[in-house]
Design a protein around this motif. Structure first.
Motif, PDB file in Angstrom:
ATOM      1  N   THR A 150      38.156  41.838  34.361  1.00  0.00           N
ATOM      2  CA  THR A 150      39.137  42.267  35.351  1.00  0.00           C
ATOM      3  C   THR A 150      38.507  42.841  36.608  1.00  0.00           C
ATOM      4  N   ILE A 154      39.406  42.575  41.261  1.00  0.00           N
ATOM      5  CA  ILE A 154      39.958  43.629  42.119  1.00  0.00           C
ATOM      6  C   ILE A 154      38.961  44.180  43.138  1.00  0.00           C
ATOM      7  N   TYR A 157      39.603  44.186  47.009  1.00  0.00           N
ATOM      8  CA  TYR A 157      40.652  45.041  47.561  1.00  0.00           C
ATOM      9  C   TYR A 157      40.156  46.458  47.865  1.00  0.00           C
ATOM     10  N   SER A 163      34.033  50.305  45.500  1.00  0.00           N
ATOM     11  CA  SER A 163      33.625  49.131  44.729  1.00  0.00           C
ATOM     12  C   SER A 163      32.295  49.366  44.031  1.00  0.00           C
ATOM     13  N   LEU A 282      44.466  49.693  39.066  1.00  0.00           N
ATOM     14  CA  LEU A 282      44.066  48.887  40.226  1.00  0.00           C
ATOM     15  C   LEU A 282      44.604  47.468  40.095  1.00  0.00           C
ATOM     16  N   TYR A 283      44.471  46.903  38.906  1.00  0.00           N
ATOM     17  CA  TYR A 283      44.941  45.539  38.670  1.00  0.00           C
ATOM     18  C   TYR A 283      46.456  45.439  38.870  1.00  0.00           C
ATOM     19  N   TYR A 286      47.317  45.955  42.797  1.00  0.00           N
ATOM     20  CA  TYR A 286      46.953  44.897  43.747  1.00  0.00           C
ATOM     21  C   TYR A 286      47.386  43.509  43.311  1.00  0.00           C
ATOM     22  N   LEU A 287      47.614  43.305  42.022  1.00  0.00           N
ATOM     23  CA  LEU A 287      48.012  41.994  41.509  1.00  0.00           C
ATOM     24  C   LEU A 287      49.256  42.138  40.641  1.00  0.00           C
TER      25      LEU A 287
END
Length: 319
Positions: A150, A154, A157, A163, A282-283, A286-287
């Motif tokens: 995963t 991400i 983003y 990051s 986060l996943y 953003y998704l």
């Protein structure tokens, strides 16, 4: 919980006739959570919870439903799957896997105190012990392998420094998972998502754990860490509350004593539990997937918690 697939009273009436519950009088969607479509259902025989599974398949669901049934039969306070007239607990509705479970009484505790945390620690330890002889096996579905798949999705983003931090922590956890210490930790079925909104209280009395659909086999210590990172913090800062932490850990230890290996792994496991939920939030942020009722959680919350768990000493596991 959320509502991705609407279900009306007209949809439910013929479906529920296969159960010995009498007629259904009401159904209403449940807005919290992000994985499945969930509803409160009122029948002549009482109140139940209906779940339509949006991701989990018919082949995957026996692990979760049979685990809940196993724990309920051992006296652990969890929703019990309701069998139909033919004894089946897994069904289909609107082309989705579906199940009906008993509804726990009470409500979740948004501002837990030490007495609440102690009861959660006590019952978590009893749940772990009760699950030792559960026959089905499944890795934690949101464990290390999921993190590794995963995180690359991400990274684009995130700001560069964020990051780098995410990737550094993932490498740290991968290295730990390759050690002898990691594999010496006691393991078995765990809830893996025991936040305060997945536990019910009737006033100050714990009435049950629910929402087992992230459960899997992992270290018991990981389950403890997930709970500590939610039950025993200041929600605004992520700082641990030492009184609540001590109440939780002491109550757990009184039922299922911690080991020396668990003491040595504790700080790293706390970090791993924070990382797991930072990645998943986060996943989801953003998704996201479409849902009729859905409010994504703030991923920054678990970024703060992870930074604190890295920087500060962990509360000790007292043997």
């Amino acid at each position: 919980m959320a509502v991705f697939t609407p279900v009306s009273l007209q949809d439910l009436t013929p479906w529920i006739s296969s159960f010995s519950l009498g007629s259904v009088s009401n159904i209403r969607g449940i807005s919290s959570g992000i994985e499945n479509s969930n509803f409160f259902v009122s029948t002549e025989k009482g109140e139940y919870v209906l779940t339509l599974f949006e991701k989990l398949t018919f082949d995957e669901l026996p692990f979760y439903l049979n685990l809940m049934q196993h724990l309920a039969r051992k006296g652990i306070k969890v929703p019990a799957p309701v069998p139909d007239k033919n004894g089946r607990i897994l069904h289909s509705l609107h082309g989705k896997p579906a199940c009906l479970v008993t509804k726990l009484v009470g409500d979740w505790q948004p501002e837990p105190e030490a007495l609440h945390c102690a009861q959660v620690g006590d019952m978590m330890a009893k749940m772990h012990l009760a699950g030792q002889d559960y026959s089905l096996q499944q890795p934690n579905p949101r464990g290390l392998e999921w993190w590794k798949k995963t995180v690359p999705l991400i990274l684009s983003y995130l700001p560069v420094k964020t990051s780098f931090m995410l990737q550094d922590e993932l490498r740290f956890q991968e290295e730990f998972a390759s050690t002898n210490l990691y594999w010496k930790l006691y393991r078995g079925p765990i809830h893996a998502d025991l936040f305060r909104n997945n536990v019910m209280f009737d006033s100050t009395r714990l009435t049950g754990f629910f929402d087992f659909y992230f459960a899997g086999c992992d270290s018991w210590l990981f389950d403890v860490a997930v709970a500590i990172n939610d039950w025993c913090i200041d929600p605004g800062t992520g700082e641990l509350d030492s009184v609540r932490v001590r109440a939780f850990l002491d109550a757990y230890h009184a039922v299922r004593p911690f080991t020396l290996d668990e003491c040595a792994a504790w700080k790293t496991i706390l970090r791993g539990a924070a990382l797991r939920f930072w990645i998943s939030r986060l996943y989801d942020f953003y998704l996201p997937r479409d849902a009729e009722i859905l409010t994504p959680h703030d991923p920054c919350h678990f970024e703060r918690i992870l930074r604190l768990r890295i920087a500060q000493p962990a509360p000790e596991l007292v043997l």
